[in-house]
Scaffold this motif. Structure first.
Motif, mmCIF file in Angstrom:
data_model
loop_
_atom_site.group_PDB
_atom_site.id
_atom_site.type_symbol
_atom_site.label_atom_id
_atom_site.label_comp_id
_atom_site.label_asym_id
_atom_site.label_seq_id
_atom_site.Cartn_x
_atom_site.Cartn_y
_atom_site.Cartn_z
ATOM 1 N N VAL A 110 -2.971 6.226 -2.141
ATOM 2 C CA VAL A 110 -4.427 6.114 -2.078
ATOM 3 C C VAL A 110 -5.002 6.449 -3.451
ATOM 4 O O VAL A 110 -4.728 7.513 -4.006
ATOM 5 C CB VAL A 110 -5.011 7.067 -1.014
ATOM 6 C CG1 VAL A 110 -6.536 7.060 -1.072
ATOM 7 C CG2 VAL A 110 -4.536 6.658 0.377
ATOM 8 N N ASP A 125 0.859 -1.184 0.000
ATOM 9 C CA ASP A 125 0.000 0.000 0.000
ATOM 10 C C ASP A 125 0.896 1.235 0.000
ATOM 11 O O ASP A 125 1.469 1.570 1.035
ATOM 12 C CB ASP A 125 -0.880 0.046 1.254
ATOM 13 C CG ASP A 125 -1.836 -1.120 1.373
ATOM 14 O OD1 ASP A 125 -2.197 -1.699 0.331
ATOM 15 O OD2 ASP A 125 -2.226 -1.455 2.506
ATOM 16 N N GLY A 146 -8.414 1.214 6.133
ATOM 17 C CA GLY A 146 -7.160 1.888 5.802
ATOM 18 C C GLY A 146 -6.006 0.954 5.516
ATOM 19 O O GLY A 146 -6.161 -0.250 5.313
ATOM 20 N N LEU A 147 -4.808 1.532 5.541
ATOM 21 C CA LEU A 147 -3.580 0.845 5.155
ATOM 22 C C LEU A 147 -3.317 -0.382 6.022
ATOM 23 O O LEU A 147 -3.435 -0.327 7.242
ATOM 24 C CB LEU A 147 -2.409 1.827 5.244
ATOM 25 C CG LEU A 147 -1.011 1.335 4.867
ATOM 26 C CD1 LEU A 147 -0.205 2.496 4.281
ATOM 27 C CD2 LEU A 147 -0.270 0.744 6.048
ATOM 28 N N SER A 159 -4.302 -3.258 -0.107
ATOM 29 C CA SER A 159 -5.610 -3.107 0.532
ATOM 30 C C SER A 159 -6.611 -2.466 -0.421
ATOM 31 O O SER A 159 -6.231 -1.769 -1.364
ATOM 32 C CB SER A 159 -5.475 -2.228 1.774
ATOM 33 O OG SER A 159 -4.577 -2.797 2.706
ATOM 34 N N GLU A 176 -10.279 6.909 -1.871
ATOM 35 C CA GLU A 176 -10.305 7.129 -0.422
ATOM 36 C C GLU A 176 -11.533 6.507 0.224
ATOM 37 O O GLU A 176 -11.478 6.038 1.371
ATOM 38 C CB GLU A 176 -10.248 8.621 -0.124
ATOM 39 C CG GLU A 176 -10.068 8.947 1.352
ATOM 40 C CD GLU A 176 -9.810 10.412 1.594
ATOM 41 O OE1 GLU A 176 -9.617 10.778 2.769
ATOM 42 O OE2 GLU A 176 -9.799 11.197 0.623
ATOM 43 N N THR A 180 -10.806 2.973 1.146
ATOM 44 C CA THR A 180 -9.868 2.831 2.270
ATOM 45 C C THR A 180 -10.585 3.078 3.592
ATOM 46 O O THR A 180 -10.283 2.428 4.599
ATOM 47 C CB THR A 180 -8.688 3.810 2.141
ATOM 48 O OG1 THR A 180 -9.132 5.157 2.312
ATOM 49 C CG2 THR A 180 -8.002 3.681 0.797
ATOM 50 N N GLY A 196 -8.780 0.151 -2.166
ATOM 51 C CA GLY A 196 -8.611 1.585 -2.302
ATOM 52 C C GLY A 196 -7.186 2.053 -2.467
ATOM 53 O O GLY A 196 -6.957 3.216 -2.823
ATOM 54 N N TYR A 197 -6.210 1.176 -2.227
ATOM 55 C CA TYR A 197 -4.801 1.550 -2.337
ATOM 56 C C TYR A 197 -4.194 1.059 -3.651
ATOM 57 O O TYR A 197 -4.698 0.130 -4.279
ATOM 58 C CB TYR A 197 -3.989 0.972 -1.177
ATOM 59 C CG TYR A 197 -4.127 1.748 0.101
ATOM 60 C CD1 TYR A 197 -3.235 2.770 0.425
ATOM 61 C CD2 TYR A 197 -5.163 1.481 0.992
ATOM 62 C CE1 TYR A 197 -3.361 3.488 1.605
ATOM 63 C CE2 TYR A 197 -5.309 2.195 2.177
ATOM 64 C CZ TYR A 197 -4.398 3.199 2.470
ATOM 65 O OH TYR A 197 -4.529 3.911 3.633
#
Length: 268
Positions: free
Chosen positions: A180, A177, A191-192, A206, A183, A186, A208-209
């Motif tokens: 982004v 990751d 998130g990450l 992940s 967003e 994520t 969204g990344y």
């Protein structure tokens, strides 16, 4: 009540430790480094159930690729070849992560790579083996071999692809990751998760990344020795052989038209 997932292979815990190691995503190509001994489990290499057999609770990734960018030409290498350089970003638009883990094959000495699928509500299941980790000495870390393919095509006046004139068909990636792209995804997925980490125990992207490989890095190119000036189509493909299970295999390609003119690259 959810139907229990039946698998034929290894069930992996979601709490596996991450081995942190320096990344190598930007700047000039590094010099050759010593081959490290990567941490990896030595496990029987038994095939597992295909994702379609695992039920609706599996959160599949959706591997996509952004339009290539940052074009330039180089022809000063010691090998004497001329290369079209560009930046590539592979990202994940699905509800589940792209996750892979390496297992040492005692018979071949290779690091076989198994995909790991996440389950709605938590937990993971082992899926198919999708390739091998290979040590890329110019980057100084392990790559999942064959995760991308780059092609350059001649085109006619209507922009239709005519002939494949150059290709780089076995591009390896260290999955992480590092940018982004969406967003909203994520935020929905916490998130990450996969930081700068190129060891064998776990790599991934992940939801969204994206994973960015800048133009300055080794393999971020196609060799175009002897190719005349003119208009071409650069076609970048992620997961080109469909080895990694995902929700949609039909959105893995990006095509951009460009003109080679002397030492200039002019995107349409």
């Amino acid at each position: 009540m959810r139907v229990a997932l039946r698998v034929m292979g290894l069930v992996l815990s979601a709490s596996a430790a991450l081995w942190l190691a320096p990344g190598c995503k930007e700047g000039p190509e590094p010099q050759e480094a010593a081959h490290p001994t990567p941490p990896a489990a030595t496990l029987p290499l038994a095939q597992t159930a295909r994702p379609a057999a695992l039920g609706p609770e599996i959160l599949l990734p959706d591997i996509r690729i952004l339009e290539p960018s940052s074009f330039y030409l180089v022809d000063q290498r010691s090998a004497g070849d001329r290369r079209l350089k560009f930046t590539t970003t592979i990202w994940n638009a699905g509800p589940g992560p792209i996750e892979v883990r390496g297992h040492a094959d005692p018979t071949t000495g290779e690091l076989a790579v198994q995909q790991v699928l996440h389950v709605e509500g938590g937990g993971t299941v082992g899926a198919d083996f999708v390739g091998t980790f290979q040590f890329e000495h110019r980057h100084g870390h392990l790559h999942l071999a064959g995760f991308a393919r780059y092609e350059l095509w001649s085109v006619n006046t209507d922009g239709e692809l005519v002939q494949l004139v150059a290709k780089n068909e076995k591009v390896g990636f260290c999955l992480m990751d590092n940018v982004v792209v969406d967003e909203a995804l994520t935020t929905q997925n916490g998130g990450l998760v996969y930081p700068i980490d190129c060891e064998a125990d776990v790599q991934g992207i992940s939801p969204g990344y994206g994973d960015v490989y800048v133009a300055q890095l080794y393999e971020q190119d196609v060799v175009i020795d002897g190719l005349p000036d003119g208009r071409y189509a650069l076609v970048n493909v992620a997961n080109p052989n469909g080895d990694t299970a995902e929700a949609d295999y039909d959105n893995n390609t990006q095509t951009i038209y460009l003109t080679l003119s002397g030492r200039r690259v002019i995107p349409d």
